[in-house]
Design a protein around this motif. Structure first.
Motif, PDB file in Angstrom:
ATOM      1  N   PHE A 173       0.824  -1.211   0.000  1.00 34.41           N
ATOM      2  CA  PHE A 173       0.000   0.000   0.000  1.00 34.41           C
ATOM      3  C   PHE A 173       0.856   1.258   0.000  1.00 34.41           C
ATOM      4  CE2 PHE A 173      -3.504  -2.790   0.797  1.00 34.41           C
ATOM      5  CZ  PHE A 173      -4.606  -2.115   0.309  1.00 34.41           C
ATOM      6  N   ASP A 174       2.034   1.190   0.589  1.00 32.02           N
ATOM      7  CA  ASP A 174       2.952   2.328   0.522  1.00 32.02           C
ATOM      8  C   ASP A 174       3.366   2.574  -0.923  1.00 32.02           C
ATOM      9  OD1 ASP A 174       4.638   4.218   2.232  1.00 32.02           O
ATOM     10  OD2 ASP A 174       6.200   3.273   1.005  1.00 32.02           O
ATOM     11  N   ILE A 175       3.624   1.502  -1.657  1.00 31.69           N
ATOM     12  CA  ILE A 175       3.975   1.612  -3.077  1.00 31.69           C
ATOM     13  C   ILE A 175       2.827   2.223  -3.874  1.00 31.69           C
ATOM     14  CG2 ILE A 175       4.412   0.254  -5.178  1.00 31.69           C
ATOM     15  CD1 ILE A 175       6.047  -1.669  -3.416  1.00 31.69           C
ATOM     16  N   ILE A 176       1.611   1.777  -3.598  1.00 39.07           N
ATOM     17  CA  ILE A 176       0.439   2.295  -4.313  1.00 39.07           C
ATOM     18  C   ILE A 176       0.263   3.787  -4.048  1.00 39.07           C
ATOM     19  CG2 ILE A 176      -2.088   2.226  -4.443  1.00 39.07           C
ATOM     20  CD1 ILE A 176      -1.870  -0.800  -3.875  1.00 39.07           C
ATOM     21  N   GLY A 177       0.404   4.190  -2.795  1.00 39.47           N
ATOM     22  CA  GLY A 177       0.245   5.602  -2.452  1.00 39.47           C
ATOM     23  C   GLY A 177       1.267   6.477  -3.139  1.00 39.47           C
ATOM     24  N   ILE A 178       2.524   6.036  -3.160  1.00 38.51           N
ATOM     25  CA  ILE A 178       3.585   6.809  -3.816  1.00 38.51           C
ATOM     26  C   ILE A 178       3.381   6.825  -5.332  1.00 38.51           C
ATOM     27  CG2 ILE A 178       6.067   6.884  -4.295  1.00 38.51           C
ATOM     28  CD1 ILE A 178       6.472   5.688  -1.487  1.00 38.51           C
ATOM     29  N   ALA A 179       3.004   5.687  -5.892  1.00 34.93           N
ATOM     30  CA  ALA A 179       2.789   5.604  -7.340  1.00 34.93           C
ATOM     31  C   ALA A 179       1.667   6.538  -7.786  1.00 34.93           C
ATOM     32  CB  ALA A 179       2.466   4.166  -7.730  1.00 34.93           C
ATOM     33  N   ALA A 180       0.621   6.650  -6.974  1.00 34.60           N
ATOM     34  CA  ALA A 180      -0.501   7.531  -7.325  1.00 34.60           C
ATOM     35  C   ALA A 180      -0.052   8.984  -7.433  1.00 34.60           C
ATOM     36  CB  ALA A 180      -1.610   7.392  -6.284  1.00 34.60           C
ATOM     37  N   THR A 181       0.862   9.395  -6.568  1.00 30.55           N
ATOM     38  CA  THR A 181       1.337  10.781  -6.607  1.00 30.55           C
ATOM     39  C   THR A 181       2.366  11.012  -7.713  1.00 30.55           C
ATOM     40  OG1 THR A 181       3.095  10.309  -4.989  1.00 30.55           O
ATOM     41  CG2 THR A 181       0.970  11.030  -4.121  1.00 30.55           C
ATOM     42  N   ALA A 182       3.026   9.942  -8.146  1.00 31.55           N
ATOM     43  CA  ALA A 182       4.054  10.085  -9.187  1.00 31.55           C
ATOM     44  C   ALA A 182       3.521   9.829 -10.594  1.00 31.55           C
ATOM     45  CB  ALA A 182       5.218   9.128  -8.899  1.00 31.55           C
ATOM     46  N   ALA A 183       2.381   9.164 -10.720  1.00 34.07           N
ATOM     47  CA  ALA A 183       1.837   8.810 -12.036  1.00 34.07           C
ATOM     48  C   ALA A 183       1.242  10.023 -12.751  1.00 34.07           C
ATOM     49  CB  ALA A 183       0.767   7.733 -11.870  1.00 34.07           C
ATOM     50  N   THR A 184       1.064   9.892 -14.059  1.00 34.27           N
ATOM     51  CA  THR A 184       0.453  10.947 -14.866  1.00 34.27           C
ATOM     52  C   THR A 184      -0.778  10.394 -15.586  1.00 34.27           C
ATOM     53  OG1 THR A 184       1.944  10.388 -16.698  1.00 34.27           O
ATOM     54  CG2 THR A 184       2.621  12.161 -15.233  1.00 34.27           C
ATOM     55  N   GLU A 185      -1.651  11.290 -15.990  1.00 37.09           N
ATOM     56  CA  GLU A 185      -2.920  10.872 -16.600  1.00 37.09           C
ATOM     57  C   GLU A 185      -2.793  10.430 -18.059  1.00 37.09           C
ATOM     58  OE1 GLU A 185      -6.285  13.426 -16.198  1.00 37.09           O
ATOM     59  OE2 GLU A 185      -5.619  14.176 -14.257  1.00 37.09           O
ATOM     60  N   LYS A 186      -1.872  11.044 -18.791  1.00 35.80           N
ATOM     61  CA  LYS A 186      -1.830  10.891 -20.249  1.00 35.80           C
ATOM     62  C   LYS A 186      -1.865   9.441 -20.737  1.00 35.80           C
ATOM     63  CE  LYS A 186       0.610  12.598 -24.323  1.00 35.80           C
ATOM     64  NZ  LYS A 186       1.743  13.428 -24.813  1.00 35.80           N
ATOM     65  N   PRO A 187      -0.997   8.544 -20.252  1.00 34.92           N
ATOM     66  CA  PRO A 187      -1.025   7.171 -20.775  1.00 34.92           C
ATOM     67  C   PRO A 187      -2.326   6.437 -20.457  1.00 34.92           C
ATOM     68  CG  PRO A 187       0.427   7.332 -18.874  1.00 34.92           C
ATOM     69  CD  PRO A 187       0.088   8.728 -19.269  1.00 34.92           C
ATOM     70  N   HIS A 188      -2.967   6.794 -19.365  1.00 31.69           N
ATOM     71  CA  HIS A 188      -4.216   6.140 -18.982  1.00 31.69           C
ATOM     72  C   HIS A 188      -5.403   6.690 -19.782  1.00 31.69           C
ATOM     73  CE1 HIS A 188      -1.913   4.286 -15.830  1.00 31.69           C
ATOM     74  NE2 HIS A 188      -1.561   5.475 -15.367  1.00 31.69           N
ATOM     75  N   HIS A 189      -5.311   7.964 -20.166  1.00 32.24           N
ATOM     76  CA  HIS A 189      -6.335   8.534 -21.057  1.00 32.24           C
ATOM     77  C   HIS A 189      -6.324   7.806 -22.398  1.00 32.24           C
ATOM     78  CE1 HIS A 189      -8.189  11.776 -18.887  1.00 32.24           C
ATOM     79  NE2 HIS A 189      -7.034  12.323 -18.572  1.00 32.24           N
ATOM     80  N   ALA A 190      -5.127   7.541 -22.898  1.00 32.43           N
ATOM     81  CA  ALA A 190      -5.002   6.850 -24.187  1.00 32.43           C
ATOM     82  C   ALA A 190      -5.611   5.450 -24.105  1.00 32.43           C
ATOM     83  CB  ALA A 190      -3.534   6.767 -24.586  1.00 32.43           C
ATOM     84  N   LYS A 191      -5.377   4.762 -22.991  1.00 35.94           N
ATOM     85  CA  LYS A 191      -5.942   3.426 -22.809  1.00 35.94           C
ATOM     86  C   LYS A 191      -7.453   3.487 -22.639  1.00 35.94           C
ATOM     87  CE  LYS A 191      -1.800   1.396 -20.730  1.00 35.94           C
ATOM     88  NZ  LYS A 191      -1.230   0.769 -19.502  1.00 35.94           N
ATOM     89  N   ALA A 192      -7.922   4.512 -21.930  1.00 34.57           N
ATOM     90  CA  ALA A 192      -9.364   4.663 -21.726  1.00 34.57           C
ATOM     91  C   ALA A 192     -10.071   4.898 -23.049  1.00 34.57           C
ATOM     92  CB  ALA A 192      -9.637   5.820 -20.765  1.00 34.57           C
ATOM     93  N   ALA A 193      -9.419   5.642 -23.956  1.00 30.93           N
ATOM     94  CA  ALA A 193      -9.994   5.902 -25.275  1.00 30.93           C
ATOM     95  C   ALA A 193     -10.148   4.605 -26.070  1.00 30.93           C
ATOM     96  CB  ALA A 193      -9.116   6.888 -26.045  1.00 30.93           C
ATOM     97  N   ASN A 194      -9.281   3.638 -25.790  1.00 34.05           N
ATOM     98  CA  ASN A 194      -9.359   2.330 -26.458  1.00 34.05           C
ATOM     99  C   ASN A 194     -10.151   1.312 -25.642  1.00 34.05           C
ATOM    100  OD1 ASN A 194      -7.761   3.060 -28.730  1.00 34.05           O
ATOM    101  ND2 ASN A 194      -5.910   2.848 -27.489  1.00 34.05           N
ATOM    102  N   ARG A 195     -10.837   1.805 -24.593  1.00 36.55           N
ATOM    103  CA  ARG A 195     -11.697   0.972 -23.741  1.00 36.55           C
ATOM    104  C   ARG A 195     -10.938  -0.181 -23.080  1.00 36.55           C
ATOM    105  NH1 ARG A 195     -17.031   2.171 -24.494  1.00 36.55           N
ATOM    106  NH2 ARG A 195     -17.570   3.422 -26.335  1.00 36.55           N
ATOM    107  N   ILE A 196      -9.719   0.095 -22.691  1.00 40.02           N
ATOM    108  CA  ILE A 196      -8.934  -0.913 -21.979  1.00 40.02           C
ATOM    109  C   ILE A 196      -9.379  -0.959 -20.525  1.00 40.02           C
ATOM    110  CG2 ILE A 196      -6.614  -1.545 -21.174  1.00 40.02           C
ATOM    111  CD1 ILE A 196      -5.525  -0.381 -23.761  1.00 40.02           C
ATOM    112  N   MET A 197      -9.587  -2.154 -20.033  1.00 37.50           N
ATOM    113  CA  MET A 197     -10.100  -2.338 -18.678  1.00 37.50           C
ATOM    114  C   MET A 197      -9.178  -1.721 -17.628  1.00 37.50           C
ATOM    115  SD  MET A 197     -11.041  -5.938 -16.799  1.00 37.50           S
ATOM    116  CE  MET A 197     -11.651  -5.995 -15.127  1.00 37.50           C
TER     117      MET A 197
END
Length: 200
Positions: free
Chosen positions: A55-79
């Protein structure tokens, strides 16, 4: 005034959730520690430490991650992509839950479990009772050093693989939403996003 009301409401929620998690985890672990052997107790201790680190890893990753790559996946309806975007946008809440609530509760719990293991060892080896303080101190120091060391390794991994980690967590949340039929990441209609958008 609205900010203060929202802050107090959030603090009350954090307190209540922390108390509930600690109560359930503490009660459950106490029952397991009493009913199981010393070797199982050791396994449970390392499981709790593992949960703390994950959970420490998840918390740190959330603050370090960016939206752009996930937006691209969301546009392709990736789960899991939409859920990942939600996690990044609400990184402060994710970090609060993962690092503070789960992290602190599991840290306290691991300390209590370590003390319980020492008590059980003294039952098996009565000669240890004469040096109870020493054994308790060594055990707590061992647990603390294992936790700090694994968290240090996890931090580097969380920072460099932030987007991949949040993507995996998004998939897990999406799977839970499908199974339960309930959305955990759908923003309320008319509400404002609690975090800033990080597109880069």
């Amino acid at each position: 005034m609205g900010y203060k009301r929202k802050s107090w409401k959030h603090l009350f929620f954090v307190f209540s959730l922390s108390f509930l998690i600690a109560l359930l985890a503490g009660f459950g672990s106490e029952l397991l520690m009493r009913k199981t052997s010393i070797w199982v107790a050791w396994i449970l201790l390392f499981v709790v430490i593992g949960i703390h680190v994950v959970f420490d890893i998840i918390g740190i990753a959330a603050t370090a991650a960016t939206e752009k790559p996930h937006h691209a996946k969301a546009a392709n309806r990736i789960m899991g992509a939409k859920q990942a975007v939600y996690l990044v946008r609400n990184a402060d809440l994710v970090a609060n839950f993962a690092n503070d609530i789960v992290g602190d509760v599991s840290g306290t719990l691991s300390g209590a479990m370590a003390a319980s293991i020492i008590i059980d060892l003294m039952r098996y080896y009565p000669s240890m009772e004469s040096q109870e303080i020493l054994w308790n101190t060594l055990m707590l120091a061992f647990v603390a050093s294992i936790t700090v060391t694994t968290k240090a390794l996890g931090k580097s991994f969380a920072i460099y693989e932030a987007d991949a980690i949040i993507g995996k967590v998004g998939v897990i949340i999406a799977s839970l939403e499908r199974v339960t039929g309930r959305s955990f990441t759908q923003p309320k209609k008319g509400g404002k996003r609690s975090g800033d958008s990080r597109k880069n």
